[in-house]
Structure formats: C-alpha cells, structure tokens
Design an enzyme around this catalytic site. Structure first.
Site, PDB file in Angstrom:
ATOM      1  N   ASP A  67       0.809  -1.217   0.000  1.00 26.96           N
ATOM      2  CA  ASP A  67       0.000   0.000   0.000  1.00 26.96           C
ATOM      3  C   ASP A  67       0.839   1.264   0.000  1.00 26.96           C
ATOM      4  O   ASP A  67       2.060   1.225   0.152  1.00 26.96           O
ATOM      5  CB  ASP A  67      -0.972  -0.006   1.199  1.00 26.96           C
ATOM      6  CG  ASP A  67      -0.306  -0.456   2.497  1.00 26.96           C
ATOM      7  OD1 ASP A  67       0.934  -0.423   2.577  1.00 26.96           O
ATOM      8  OD2 ASP A  67      -1.027  -0.847   3.427  1.00 26.96           O
ATOM      9  N   ASN A 134      -7.762  -2.684  14.093  1.00 23.82           N
ATOM     10  CA  ASN A 134      -9.146  -2.977  13.691  1.00 23.82           C
ATOM     11  C   ASN A 134      -9.239  -4.224  12.816  1.00 23.82           C
ATOM     12  O   ASN A 134     -10.284  -4.506  12.247  1.00 23.82           O
ATOM     13  CB  ASN A 134      -9.757  -1.769  12.948  1.00 23.82           C
ATOM     14  CG  ASN A 134      -9.007  -1.443  11.655  1.00 23.82           C
ATOM     15  OD1 ASN A 134      -8.040  -2.120  11.298  1.00 23.82           O
ATOM     16  ND2 ASN A 134      -9.446  -0.405  10.959  1.00 23.82           N
ATOM     17  N   HIS A 136      -7.487  -4.755  10.006  1.00 27.94           N
ATOM     18  CA  HIS A 136      -7.218  -4.587   8.566  1.00 27.94           C
ATOM     19  C   HIS A 136      -5.930  -5.294   8.164  1.00 27.94           C
ATOM     20  O   HIS A 136      -5.030  -5.505   8.984  1.00 27.94           O
ATOM     21  CB  HIS A 136      -7.208  -3.106   8.155  1.00 27.94           C
ATOM     22  CG  HIS A 136      -6.041  -2.285   8.615  1.00 27.94           C
ATOM     23  ND1 HIS A 136      -6.133  -0.929   8.861  1.00 27.94           N
ATOM     24  CD2 HIS A 136      -4.754  -2.597   8.866  1.00 27.94           C
ATOM     25  CE1 HIS A 136      -4.954  -0.470   9.232  1.00 27.94           C
ATOM     26  NE2 HIS A 136      -4.094  -1.449   9.250  1.00 27.94           N
ATOM     27  N   GLU A 141      -9.797  -1.819   5.202  1.00 28.06           N
ATOM     28  CA  GLU A 141     -10.496  -1.541   6.449  1.00 28.06           C
ATOM     29  C   GLU A 141     -11.734  -2.446   6.584  1.00 28.06           C
ATOM     30  O   GLU A 141     -12.208  -3.009   5.588  1.00 28.06           O
ATOM     31  CB  GLU A 141     -10.921  -0.068   6.479  1.00 28.06           C
ATOM     32  CG  GLU A 141      -9.762   0.937   6.391  1.00 28.06           C
ATOM     33  CD  GLU A 141      -8.941   1.089   7.668  1.00 28.06           C
ATOM     34  OE1 GLU A 141      -8.699   0.080   8.371  1.00 28.06           O
ATOM     35  OE2 GLU A 141      -8.534   2.227   7.966  1.00 28.06           O
TER      36      GLU A 141
HETATM   37  P1  PGA Z   1       1.851  -1.391  12.460  1.00 32.04           P
HETATM   38  O1  PGA Z   1       0.695  -1.391  11.401  1.00 32.04           O
HETATM   39  O2  PGA Z   1       2.880  -2.350  11.963  1.00 32.04           O
HETATM   40  O3  PGA Z   1       2.406   0.029  12.460  1.00 32.04           O
HETATM   41  O4  PGA Z   1       1.272  -1.792  13.758  1.00 32.04           O
HETATM   42  C1  PGA Z   1       0.219  -2.632  10.964  1.00 32.04           C
HETATM   43  C2  PGA Z   1      -0.913  -2.430  10.006  1.00 32.04           C
HETATM   44  O5  PGA Z   1      -1.616  -1.413  10.085  1.00 32.04           O
HETATM   45  O6  PGA Z   1      -1.130  -3.314   9.158  1.00 32.04           O
END
Ligand code: PGA
Length: 244
Positions: A67, A134, A136, A141
């Site tokens: 992404d 959450n 994702h 999302e």
């Molecule tokens: P993070 O994010 O590694 O900063 O916890 C993970 C994600 O949002 O997939």
C-alpha cells in the site's frame, strides 16, 4: 494455519527473517509481497544484517508492496516507498526496476488497474503482512469486500490515530485520509502468507483471525481460507487466544 508465539519482538522478527531468507534461498528470483509500519522494522534490520554478513542476494528478487498513502510522493519521508528505501532497499542489492510500490499520486484508477494487471501477471510467492488494531490487512479496512483488488480507500479515524502515534510526529492532521492498497483478493492470491503482530492492541484482531468467525468486519479473518499462512506474534498479541 501455523501459529508461532515468540518470547519477544526480537525473537519473532528473527523467526520471520529465517522464513523470508529460506524463501529467497529456495527461489532466488522470488516475488516478495512486502509491508510497512512498525511491525516489520526489526525484520528488515535482520534482513539488512544478513545481507551485510552473508550476502544473500536480491538481484533477481521482485518486490510488490501492499500500500501507499494517497497524495504522498514516493520521496515524501512518510510515504511507504520512502520507508521501504530507507529500511530495506537502499541497503541490499535489489534492482530499482524490480521494486514496486503502489503510486499514491496521479490517475489513481489507472495506477490501480496497472498494479492489478502486474500482480495478475507476476504473482506473489510470499506476502508479508501486519495487522491493524481494527483487523485490517494492507489498508483493507473493516467492511471491504473480499473480492476487492487494488483500490483507493478512506482510512478509519482509528487507523490514522495508530499511524500518527509512531509516524507523522504524532500529528493526526498530517496523516492522509486515504490510501491505495492491494485488495484482499490480491493478498489471497499469494502463494504463502507471513503475518506478524506485536502488542496488546493486536490481541483482539489476532483472536478473531485465529479462532473467530470469518467476516468482513475483521478483514484478516479471511486468511483462515488461505492454504499456507504462518502467523508470528508475541505474548501480548496472543493474550486473548483461548484455545491451546
Ligand atoms: P503497524 O501497522 O505495523 O504500524 O502496527 C500494521 C498495520 O496497520 O497493518
């Protein structure tokens, strides 16, 4: 689904680095799906250390990132392209033309179509994933249909808060409201998945991913339907698992 509960972030990251290195050694022209965020930072440190010490080569490796923030140029210090250059690519021998990160600027639909066409042709051998608080994966999302391919999505407030905590100098106003992300379908099309998660705030999505119901409400739960998933977590992220 294979679950590894490691003693620490370091131990988990080392374990993950062994899996990635094994993939590269088995197939030196592997197609790696890569992720950003705080989760894989240590893993990339280990990969860079291995390159310096053992010279494991990336010259035939192709990378495909999950992404990118909408509106940020690849040279922006908070862009995911920049993150990948700083934390991995600038320190190993991967060829610039083999690095692929979705573009967050320009004609987004055209860019997404091109990324999907490339993924469909090239295919990903091993997809590295983090997980959002959450649930994702990528920036898919809750509510994102499992049939989605690369698309532009509006980020949840909580996701922007999470990302402001460690990046963007803590300023949520600086975190873009949208991102371009591989879809769940692209992720499910990869041959193998390696998901890492650390900390208390990942415990609930990890519980659902490992032993909950498959539902778009927790996008990572779709991985229960993937034939080759390895999950590496620390004890805090494992704290809500009820089954032994
Ligand atoms: P993070 O994010 O590694 O900063 O916890 C993970 C994600 O949002 O997939």
């Amino acid at each position: 689904m294979k679950l590894i509960i490691a003693d620490s972030y370091e131990a988990a990251s080392l374990e993950a680095s062994k899996i990635l290195l094994e993939q590269i050694k088995e197939n030196p022209s592997s197609h790696l799906g890569l992720a950003t965020g705080s989760t894989p930072l240590k893993l990339y440190e280990y990969m860079v250390a291995d390159f310096k010490e053992n010279g494991t080569s990336y010259k035939d490796i192709k990378s495909f990132n999950l992404d990118e923030y909408f509106g940020l140029e690849g040279t922006h210090p908070q862009s995911y392209r920049y993150f990948m250059m700083e934390n991995l690519f600038n320190h190993v021998d991967i060829l610039p033309e083999n690095i692929h990160v979705p573009a967050g600027q320009g004609d987004i639909q055209e860019n997404c179509d091109a990324y999907n066409a490339m993924l469909a042709t090239e295919g990903v051998d091993l997809q590295l994933l983090g997980i959002g608080s959450n649930g994702h994966i990528g920036f898919n999302e809750p509510g994102t249909p499992f049939t989605q391919v690369t698309h532009c999505i509006e980020l949840e407030e909580g996701t922007r808060q999470d990302n402001a905590r460690l990046f963007f100098d803590g300023n949520i106003d600086e975190v873009p409201t949208h991102a371009v992300t591989m879809g769940i379908k692209n992720i499910m099309d990869s041959k193998k998945v390696l998901l890492m998660a650390f900390g208390e705030n990942k415990a609930e999505p990890i519980r659902v991913l490992v032993e909950g119901e498959v539902s778009v409400d927790v996008p990572a739960s779709v991985l229960q339907n993937h034939p080759d998933v390895t999950i590496i977590i620390d004890k805090a992220a494992a704290s809500k698992l009820t089954k032994k």
